[in-house]
Write a protein that holds these residues in place. Structure first.
Motif, PDB file in Angstrom:
ATOM      1  N   UNK A 199      50.912  51.505  44.790  1.00 54.73           N
ATOM      2  CA  UNK A 199      52.193  51.314  44.107  1.00 54.73           C
ATOM      3  C   UNK A 199      52.288  49.974  43.387  1.00 54.73           C
ATOM      4  N   UNK A 200      51.323  49.090  43.652  1.00 51.86           N
ATOM      5  CA  UNK A 200      51.372  47.754  43.071  1.00 51.86           C
ATOM      6  C   UNK A 200      50.451  47.662  41.852  1.00 51.86           C
ATOM      7  N   UNK A 211      48.493  53.834  38.612  1.00 53.92           N
ATOM      8  CA  UNK A 211      49.936  53.556  38.683  1.00 53.92           C
ATOM      9  C   UNK A 211      50.700  54.688  39.360  1.00 53.92           C
ATOM     10  N   UNK A 212      50.080  55.292  40.363  1.00 54.04           N
ATOM     11  CA  UNK A 212      50.758  56.336  41.140  1.00 54.04           C
ATOM     12  C   UNK A 212      50.104  56.414  42.501  1.00 54.04           C
ATOM     13  N   UNK A 213      50.842  56.960  43.455  1.00 53.74           N
ATOM     14  CA  UNK A 213      50.284  57.161  44.793  1.00 53.74           C
ATOM     15  C   UNK A 213      50.483  58.621  45.156  1.00 53.74           C
ATOM     16  N   UNK A 214      49.400  59.251  45.619  1.00 58.59           N
ATOM     17  CA  UNK A 214      49.483  60.647  46.062  1.00 58.59           C
ATOM     18  C   UNK A 214      49.085  60.721  47.524  1.00 58.59           C
ATOM     19  N   UNK A 243      48.326  51.436  53.005  1.00 59.27           N
ATOM     20  CA  UNK A 243      48.603  52.525  53.945  1.00 59.27           C
ATOM     21  C   UNK A 243      50.094  52.710  54.192  1.00 59.27           C
ATOM     22  N   UNK A 244      50.857  51.615  54.272  1.00 59.30           N
ATOM     23  CA  UNK A 244      52.264  51.711  54.674  1.00 59.30           C
ATOM     24  C   UNK A 244      53.233  51.655  53.504  1.00 59.30           C
ATOM     25  N   UNK A 245      52.780  52.033  52.298  1.00 55.72           N
ATOM     26  CA  UNK A 245      53.692  51.983  51.146  1.00 55.72           C
ATOM     27  C   UNK A 245      54.792  53.046  51.242  1.00 55.72           C
ATOM     28  N   UNK A 246      54.553  54.108  52.000  1.00 55.96           N
ATOM     29  CA  UNK A 246      55.610  55.086  52.301  1.00 55.96           C
ATOM     30  C   UNK A 246      55.815  55.066  53.806  1.00 55.96           C
ATOM     31  N   UNK A 247      56.955  54.534  54.237  1.00 54.97           N
ATOM     32  CA  UNK A 247      57.174  54.303  55.661  1.00 54.97           C
ATOM     33  C   UNK A 247      57.071  55.587  56.484  1.00 54.97           C
ATOM     34  N   UNK A 248      57.679  56.673  56.015  1.00 54.42           N
ATOM     35  CA  UNK A 248      57.699  57.904  56.806  1.00 54.42           C
ATOM     36  C   UNK A 248      56.288  58.422  57.049  1.00 54.42           C
ATOM     37  N   UNK A 270      44.642  49.074  55.784  1.00 58.91           N
ATOM     38  CA  UNK A 270      44.982  48.003  54.847  1.00 58.91           C
ATOM     39  C   UNK A 270      46.471  48.132  54.556  1.00 58.91           C
ATOM     40  N   UNK A 271      47.238  47.101  54.879  1.00 55.49           N
ATOM     41  CA  UNK A 271      48.693  47.199  54.803  1.00 55.49           C
ATOM     42  C   UNK A 271      49.302  46.046  54.007  1.00 55.49           C
ATOM     43  N   UNK A 272      50.512  46.276  53.538  1.00 56.61           N
ATOM     44  CA  UNK A 272      51.347  45.204  52.986  1.00 56.61           C
ATOM     45  C   UNK A 272      52.240  44.739  54.125  1.00 56.61           C
ATOM     46  N   UNK A 273      52.008  43.540  54.637  1.00 58.24           N
ATOM     47  CA  UNK A 273      52.705  43.083  55.841  1.00 58.24           C
ATOM     48  C   UNK A 273      54.207  42.988  55.635  1.00 58.24           C
ATOM     49  N   UNK A 274      54.638  42.614  54.432  1.00 61.43           N
ATOM     50  CA  UNK A 274      56.076  42.434  54.213  1.00 61.43           C
ATOM     51  C   UNK A 274      56.830  43.755  54.137  1.00 61.43           C
ATOM     52  N   UNK A 275      56.115  44.884  54.206  1.00 62.30           N
ATOM     53  CA  UNK A 275      56.778  46.193  54.258  1.00 62.30           C
ATOM     54  C   UNK A 275      56.935  46.690  55.696  1.00 62.30           C
ATOM     55  N   UNK A 276      56.360  45.965  56.636  1.00 66.55           N
ATOM     56  CA  UNK A 276      56.456  46.361  58.049  1.00 66.55           C
ATOM     57  C   UNK A 276      57.796  45.887  58.607  1.00 66.55           C
TER      58      UNK A 276
END
Length: 593
Positions: A199-200, A211-214, A243-248, A270-276
């Motif tokens: 998403x980034x 520019x998309x996530x599936x 991995x955590x760009x979609x929380x659900x 591989x995660x974005x820590x500020x989304x946790x």
């Protein structure tokens, strides 16, 4: 109904960085096309194989079609092998695919006349269509394929090079599961993909190009993860870029692996820590130590740099999340920073290094900017004054903001970080040593200079014992008195035995002959303790409370004995289980009647 017209022996080739790695791409391509031609052979080698060995092995199979999976770490080997194979098998079709050739395909074909074509982007559907073309298979409308009908390829047509439109992005749930026969991957890392894209829009990265996530359907993901858990594979490495760009999506997966933990399998994300968020942190804290590990790309703390590379990150949130996860002592966190980014001087990078180091990751990866074809960074590199190597991995040499001498300094610091921090072999001694320097960066830089001053034959390797002795002699210069040095000696000895029951004691370690009677009695008592029965043990006497220092940072002076149990290790850093078995201010735990 597909109609097969001719036999086609196809090889899909991967040249991996290490034996323990596998290449999921070639397995996925084969699984997606197995109804077209069952005669697809997978060949996996490593960059440690000689090119001649690879060429001779492929030649012996006499293929009609060879597809190479091409990445930044193997493209040199792929091109060398392909060149020789074209001489030996001139009628064989040689195609390349993968991120290293997807964004400069025309130039690759122009420069390398032995390549017949390149698959650009996601390969499953493209490869299937190529197999239909080369096998002479009609589609459902009974129409024959031409190369010009296949989207996503660049190919040679006589003396011309032609390029078709980009292929459509695939539905992730249509991709077959490649690990039906898990025994084929014994003793190897399992790579798994529950999403594609990012998403980034970080300018140095190719994952942002789509520019998309599936996402793969959660129902399929859960069923497939069961296979790994039931077979107790050692590690599953998710290749999802965030991995955590979609929380659900992330929460369902994390809940499942937590509820179905087999006590063995480790999952890497591989995660974005500020989304946790709080809910995820509370869930993570319930996990067995070693169940999961996180890779977190910080890259820089310079806000101008972060803005310029289109990175979205809340640094304070990252620090808070990393700290809170560290408190649980059950997750290995690997943090990344990158040298050579726009608007980052050496002083800026030092600040990034020190701030990220102070976040206490288990591992700190000091990487160097790579200028990848297809990335926004390459388009802007001239404006940034970025000069980089012409050969893979296209690493930065210098920029407007950092010169090559400074890059060389960072390379030396990187090596020291790998040896003394990321190895996890010096956790307490490196923490104690930091007090003698203004910053963590200064410590590693001075250590690198000390190594450079040593008489050492270039190319030869230091042993583990050498590394400990060098570190001891280095810190010895900074100790202000005998007591500081004595403390450091004991901490270093503690770290040595924390990882290994070494046969030969280091020269700086205390002579334990005077304590041999007490040590003998302790060993006799430990043998009777069920907890230690039939375990490999080592008992060491200390004059300072090193056990307390290792656990809470407090250091007091007192005689004590520590037992190191090598049959019971920490799953995070593989250190031995340690326990204090006696100290002078309390009753003898093992020596009393």
């Amino acid at each position: 109904m597909l109609t097969v017209f001719k036999f086609m022996k196809t090889l899909l080739v991967a040249i991996n960085a290490k034996y323990i790695h596998s290449n999921p791409a070639i397995y996925s391509l084969k699984a997606y096309s197995k109804d077209i031609t069952p005669d697809i052979v997978l060949c996996e080698y490593t960059i440690n194989n000689l090119i001649d060995e690879i060429v001779d092995d492929i030649y012996s199979k006499k293929p009609d079609f060879i597809g190479f999976s091409t990445y930044i770490w193997n493209v040199t080997y792929v091109l060398k092998a392909a060149r020789e194979l074209k001489k030996l098998l001139p009628q064989c079709q040689i195609w390349l695919g993968g991120p290293e050739v997807s964004y400069d395909a025309y130039d690759r074909l122009k420069e390398n006349t032995f390549i017949d074509g390149i698959m650009r982007g996601e390969g499953e559907e493209i490869f299937r269509n190529l197999m239909m073309y080369y096998c002479g298979i009609t589609d459902k409308n009974e129409a024959y394929f031409n190369l010009s009908d296949i989207n996503g390829i660049t190919y040679r047509d006589g003396n011309d090079i032609k390029e078709t439109s980009a292929a459509e992005l695939m539905n992730m749930s249509d991709i077959p599961f490649i690990y039906e026969d898990i025994k084929d991957f014994e003793n190897r890392i399992i790579y798994y993909e529950s999403s594609r894209g990012c998403p980034f829009s970080c300018s140095y990265c190719l994952s942002s190009v789509d520019k998309s996530v599936r996402f793969r359907s959660l129902e399929k993901v859960i069923c497939e993860l069961k296979v790994f858990i039931e077979n107790k594979v050692p590690q599953v490495k998710f290749v999802d870029r965030t991995f955590n760009c979609r929380k659900s999506h992330a929460m369902e997966i994390l809940k499942f692996i937590g509820e179905n933990d087999n006590g063995i399998t480790n999952f890497h994300f591989e995660v974005a820590a500020d989304l946790i968020d709080d809910e995820q942190i509370e869930l993570i804290k319930t996990f067995r130590p070693g169940l999961i590990q996180f890779e977190i790309g910080v890259q820089s703390v310079n806000l101008r740099t972060i803005d310029e590379i289109n990175r979205k990150m809340n640094l304070e949130a990252v620090k808070d999340v990393v700290r809170r996860i560290n408190e649980g002592k059950n997750v290995l966190q690997h943090l990344d920073i990158i040298a050579g980014l726009p608007y980052e001087t050496l002083e800026d990078f030092k600040r990034s290094f020190n701030e990220v180091y102070d976040m206490n990751p288990a591992e700190l990866q000091l990487g160097f900017l790579k200028i990848l074809s297809g990335s926004m960074m390459k388009e802007k590199s001239e404006g940034y004054g970025i000069v980089y190597r012409d050969y893979p991995p296209y690493e930065v040499l210098y920029t407007k903001w950092i010169n090559h001498d400074e890059i060389c300094e960072l390379k030396a610091v990187e090596e020291m970080v790998e040896v003394y921090y990321n190895s996890m072999q010096y956790p307490n001694s490196i923490r104690y040593a930091k007090q003698f320097f203004d910053t963590a960066y200064d410590m590693y830089f001075e250590l690198a200079k000390y190594y450079d001053s040593l008489e050492h034959i270039k190319g030869s390797k230091y042993s583990r014992a050498d590394r400990y002795n060098i570190f001891y002699e280095f810190i010895k210069k900074y100790c202000e008195d005998e007591k500081q040095l004595e403390v450091f000696e004991e901490i270093l000895v503690f770290d040595i035995y924390l990882r290994e029951n070494v046969r030969k004691r280091p020269a700086f370690a205390k002579d334990l002959k005077q304590s041999k009677d007490e040590l003998y009695s302790i060993y006799r008592c430990l043998e009777k303790d069920k907890k230690y029965k039939e375990q490999m043990l080592h008992v060491e006497k200390f004059c300072y409370d090193i056990y307390g220092f290792a656990n809470d940072g407090k250091l007091t002076e007192r005689d004590n004995y520590i037992v190191f149990n090598y049959g019971n290790r920490n799953p995070i850093d593989n250190s031995a289980y340690v326990e204090e078995v006696w100290h002078q201010k309390e009753s003898l735990k093992y020596l009393e009647d």
